[in-house]
Design an enzyme around this catalytic site. Structure first.
Site, PDB file in Angstrom:
ATOM      1  N   LYS A  79       0.863  -1.211   0.000  1.00 61.68           N
ATOM      2  CA  LYS A  79       0.000   0.000   0.000  1.00 61.68           C
ATOM      3  C   LYS A  79       0.886   1.244   0.000  1.00 61.68           C
ATOM      4  CE  LYS A  79      -1.755   1.569   4.065  1.00 61.68           C
ATOM      5  NZ  LYS A  79      -1.409   2.947   4.405  1.00 61.68           N
ATOM      6  N   ASN A  80       1.893   1.248   0.862  1.00 64.24           N
ATOM      7  CA  ASN A  80       2.669   2.482   1.062  1.00 64.24           C
ATOM      8  C   ASN A  80       3.697   2.735  -0.020  1.00 64.24           C
ATOM      9  OD1 ASN A  80       1.103   2.920   3.241  1.00 64.24           O
ATOM     10  ND2 ASN A  80       2.658   2.433   4.776  1.00 64.24           N
TER      11      ASN A  80
ATOM     12  N   CYS B  34      -4.499  12.886  12.766  1.00 62.69           N
ATOM     13  CA  CYS B  34      -5.275  11.646  12.669  1.00 62.69           C
ATOM     14  C   CYS B  34      -5.170  10.957  14.023  1.00 62.69           C
ATOM     15  CB  CYS B  34      -4.760  10.769  11.534  1.00 62.69           C
ATOM     16  SG  CYS B  34      -3.371   9.771  11.994  1.00 62.69           S
TER      17      CYS B  34
ATOM     18  N   ARG C 152       0.757  14.714  12.970  1.00 61.61           N
ATOM     19  CA  ARG C 152       1.212  14.461  11.593  1.00 61.61           C
ATOM     20  C   ARG C 152       1.257  15.730  10.740  1.00 61.61           C
ATOM     21  NH1 ARG C 152      -1.178   8.872   9.644  1.00 61.61           N
ATOM     22  NH2 ARG C 152       0.741   8.870   8.401  1.00 61.61           N
TER      23      ARG C 152
ATOM     24  N   ASP D 176       4.901   0.746  12.100  1.00 58.61           N
ATOM     25  CA  ASP D 176       3.667   0.110  11.601  1.00 58.61           C
ATOM     26  C   ASP D 176       3.544  -1.343  12.040  1.00 58.61           C
ATOM     27  OD1 ASP D 176       3.625   1.849   8.393  1.00 58.61           O
ATOM     28  OD2 ASP D 176       3.169   2.471  10.428  1.00 58.61           O
TER      29      ASP D 176
ATOM     30  N   ARG E 182      -8.629  -0.352   4.945  1.00 55.71           N
ATOM     31  CA  ARG E 182      -7.798   0.653   4.275  1.00 55.71           C
ATOM     32  C   ARG E 182      -6.469   0.045   3.862  1.00 55.71           C
ATOM     33  NH1 ARG E 182      -7.324   6.344   7.049  1.00 55.71           N
ATOM     34  NH2 ARG E 182      -6.011   6.411   5.225  1.00 55.71           N
TER      35      ARG E 182
HETATM   36  C1  EPZ Z   1       4.223   7.052   6.189  1.00 61.34           C
HETATM   37  O1  EPZ Z   1       3.438   8.088   6.747  1.00 61.34           O
HETATM   38  C2  EPZ Z   1       3.330   5.817   6.159  1.00 61.34           C
HETATM   39  N1  EPZ Z   1       2.166   6.072   5.312  1.00 61.34           N
HETATM   40  C3  EPZ Z   1       2.874   5.470   7.582  1.00 61.34           C
HETATM   41  O2  EPZ Z   1       2.109   4.267   7.501  1.00 61.34           O
HETATM   42  C4  EPZ Z   1       4.117   5.208   8.427  1.00 61.34           C
HETATM   43  O3  EPZ Z   1       3.725   4.928   9.761  1.00 61.34           O
HETATM   44  C5  EPZ Z   1       5.025   6.448   8.401  1.00 61.34           C
HETATM   45  O4  EPZ Z   1       5.364   6.763   7.019  1.00 61.34           O
HETATM   46  C6  EPZ Z   1       6.319   6.255   9.180  1.00 61.34           C
HETATM   47  O5  EPZ Z   1       7.005   5.165   8.676  1.00 61.34           O
HETATM   48  C7  EPZ Z   1       2.308   6.009   3.956  1.00 61.34           C
HETATM   49  O6  EPZ Z   1       3.383   5.743   3.437  1.00 61.34           O
HETATM   50  C8  EPZ Z   1       1.087   6.273   3.150  1.00 61.34           C
HETATM   51  P1  EPZ Z   1       6.260  10.568   8.133  1.00 61.34           P
HETATM   52  P2  EPZ Z   1       3.979   9.628   6.705  1.00 61.34           P
HETATM   53  O7  EPZ Z   1       6.091  11.795   7.326  1.00 61.34           O
HETATM   54  O8  EPZ Z   1       4.691   9.867   5.437  1.00 61.34           O
HETATM   55  C9  EPZ Z   1       6.699  13.826  11.504  1.00 61.34           C
HETATM   56  C10 EPZ Z   1       0.260   2.877   7.835  1.00 61.34           C
HETATM   57  O9  EPZ Z   1      -0.136   2.318   8.867  1.00 61.34           O
HETATM   58  N2  EPZ Z   1       6.587  14.790  10.390  1.00 61.34           N
HETATM   59  O10 EPZ Z   1       7.513   9.753   7.992  1.00 61.34           O
HETATM   60  O11 EPZ Z   1       2.861  10.511   7.071  1.00 61.34           O
HETATM   61  C11 EPZ Z   1       5.337  13.202  11.801  1.00 61.34           C
HETATM   62  O12 EPZ Z   1       4.647  13.972  12.741  1.00 61.34           O
HETATM   63  C12 EPZ Z   1       0.727   4.324   7.887  1.00 61.34           C
HETATM   64  O13 EPZ Z   1       0.352   2.320   6.704  1.00 61.34           O
HETATM   65  C13 EPZ Z   1       6.784  16.149  10.650  1.00 61.34           C
HETATM   66  O14 EPZ Z   1       7.050  16.545  11.785  1.00 61.34           O
HETATM   67  O15 EPZ Z   1       5.037   9.576   7.900  1.00 61.34           O
HETATM   68  C14 EPZ Z   1       5.662  11.854  12.379  1.00 61.34           C
HETATM   69  O16 EPZ Z   1       5.852  11.976  13.773  1.00 61.34           O
HETATM   70  C15 EPZ Z   1       0.506   4.938   9.260  1.00 61.34           C
HETATM   71  N3  EPZ Z   1       6.665  17.041   9.627  1.00 61.34           N
HETATM   72  C16 EPZ Z   1       6.997  11.493  11.735  1.00 61.34           C
HETATM   73  O17 EPZ Z   1       7.509  12.707  11.131  1.00 61.34           O
HETATM   74  C17 EPZ Z   1       6.385  16.644   8.337  1.00 61.34           C
HETATM   75  O18 EPZ Z   1       6.304  17.505   7.432  1.00 61.34           O
HETATM   76  C18 EPZ Z   1       6.876  10.438  10.668  1.00 61.34           C
HETATM   77  O19 EPZ Z   1       6.030  10.958   9.666  1.00 61.34           O
HETATM   78  C19 EPZ Z   1       6.199  15.262   8.091  1.00 61.34           C
HETATM   79  C20 EPZ Z   1       6.306  14.353   9.124  1.00 61.34           C
END
Ligand code: EPZ
Length: 417
Positions: free
Chosen positions: A22-23, A117, A122, A304, A396
């Protein structure tokens, strides 16, 4: 809203195939916006989030054809809208990934910010900061990001945290920018590498994907692509925990074990027997011992798979400390596991899990995607019936999981209610 009912105590055996990731698929489908030529992707999982992404792309004017299961062809020749609405982005935050491609290809975009969320705030500040450093004009109006850029310019970008989404948005924007973009402290997940493979096939020059420094040389235009999406490492890990927690002997096929090193080492440390042969992993589970787990950006232990590991630890022998370092509110499944008899003490971002002899089935509620899977895993090993409500969270991210677990011998069924 459907429910899933599991009757616990059945050992698992047999073979199961892992679906496409998915990701990986979500950013890859969105990358089709970068060209007016057809892009065909195989091994795309049939999930609610994928359907949402295809609906979003269709709404922008992208032609979408699904000729056979798991295969989709997209062509962004007639894109006549540069807006991603709040309704769609709030349904699936990965919709925010259209910002970079729309901006790079069409010079403007109006994309709703995703908002928080269940698992955390996020924010998307790193996405916006990077695009601004590439020369985009970014305004936040009425909850939408209004972005404009005559031509994005390659530059050096440092990410304060290795955000997966920010890395993906910026890689796609950089693929059509003028000059070279270097992303430092980039996310290193396999999904980033898969996106890099797609961008390279489309004509961009991408180096270093999968490491902390990714270099992208923008192209004047990008061409079409044919690509098979990598397997879903999180589904694979979830199925491995199912075999370990229920006990039994399961062969999981179509796995990239090299995408799960940290997780597999932890399973082995807990005493789970793993035989890795090519793209197959055989899992034999018969009682485990407690191990400590700390979630980290890739290649660390994946956040995850934290909820799934907590289930295994709740029936392990000993005490396990699970630390969640990525999201600020990702222990909601613990409250439901406690109702099933788990002995878990929450202390901020740490969960102290004392293994118990057995869990007892209960009516529980899913709160987010991976939590819903963890409640099913708990149901597999609990005495009696576990009824999981709000399984729309599950749909999802997991393709027909009750069919896959049922085929392995679990007593599990979906009840429309
Ligand atoms: C991706 O989300 C995945 N989703 C998530 O999987 C996964 O948990 C996550 O990466 C971490 O590995 C998809 O790929 C669609 P991040 P993403 O940006 O990109 C902070 C699932 O269950 N952050 O790496 O949203 C944020 O708050 C989902 O399949 C900022 O501060 O994750 C978080 O604490 C859940 N500013 C951390 O980084 C930003 O601009 C990780 O977020 C962006 C992120």
């Amino acid at each position: 809203m459907d429910k899933i009912v599991v009757s616990g105590g059945r050992r698992l055996s047999g073979e199961v195939e892992v679906s496409g990731s998915k990701n990986a698929a979500l950013p890859i489908l969105i990358a089709s916006l970068l060209t007016d030529e057809p892009c065909t992707f195989e091994h795309v999982p049939e999930l609610v989030d994928i359907r949402t992404a295809l609906k979003l792309l269709k709404g922008l004017g992208v032609k979408v054809e699904q000729d056979k299961p798991g295969s989709v062809t997209l062509q962004a020749r007639g894109v006549d809208k540069l807006e991603a609405s709040y309704d769609l982005v709030k349904t699936m935050r990965a919709s925010f990934l259209v910002l970079g491609p729309l901006l790079a290809r069409f010079g403007e975009a109006l994309v709703s910010t995703p908002g928080g969320c269940a698992i955390g705030a996020r924010p998307v500040n790193l996405h916006m900061k990077g695009l601004a450093e590439m020369g985009a004009e970014i305004d936040l109006v009425h909850g939408y990001v209004a972005a404009k850029a005559k031509k994005l310019k390659g530059t050096k970008i440092y990410l304060d945290s290795p955000s997966v989404g920010a890395t993906e948005n910026l890689m796609m924007a950089a693929a059509l920018a003028e000059g070279t973009t270097v992303i430092e402290n980039a996310a290193q997940e396999p999904e980033i590498q898969d996106l890099a493979d797609v961008l390279t096939k489309m004509g961009a020059k991408v180096a270093g994907a999968g490491t902390a420094i990714v270099r992208i040389e923008g192209a004047r235009r990008l061409g079409g692509v044919k690509h098979r999406v990598i397997p879903d490492r999180i589904e694979a890990g979830s199925l491995m925990v199912a075999a370990a927690v229920a006990g039994g002997d399961v062969l999981i096929r179509g796995v990239r074990a090299d995408h799960l090193d940290a997780f597999l080492l932890k399973l082995r440390e807990a005493g789970v027997e793993l035989e890795i042969e090519g793209d197959q992993v055989r899992v034999k589970g018969d009682g485990v011992k407690s191990v400590d787990v700390s979630t980290l950006p890739y290649p660390g232990f994946p956040t995850d798979l934290q909820a799934q590991m907590m289930v295994l630890m709740s029936v392990a022998d000993g005490v396990s400390v699970i630390t969640e370092n990525i999201f600020e509110n990702r222990f909601m499944h613990a409250l439901e596991l406690i109702r099933m008899g788990a002995d878990i003490r929450l202390e901020g971002n740490r969960a102290v899990v004392k293994g118990v002899k057995s869990l007892s089935g209960a009516n529980v509620m899913a709160t987010d995607l991976r939590a819903s899977m963890s409640l099913i895993l708990a149901g597999l090993v609990a005495n009696g019936y576990t009824e999981i409500a709000r399984v729309y969270h599950l749909d999802r991210g997991y393709e027909r999981v009750e069919k896959k677990l049922g085929a392995l011998g679990a007593d599990i069924k979906r009840v429309a209610s």
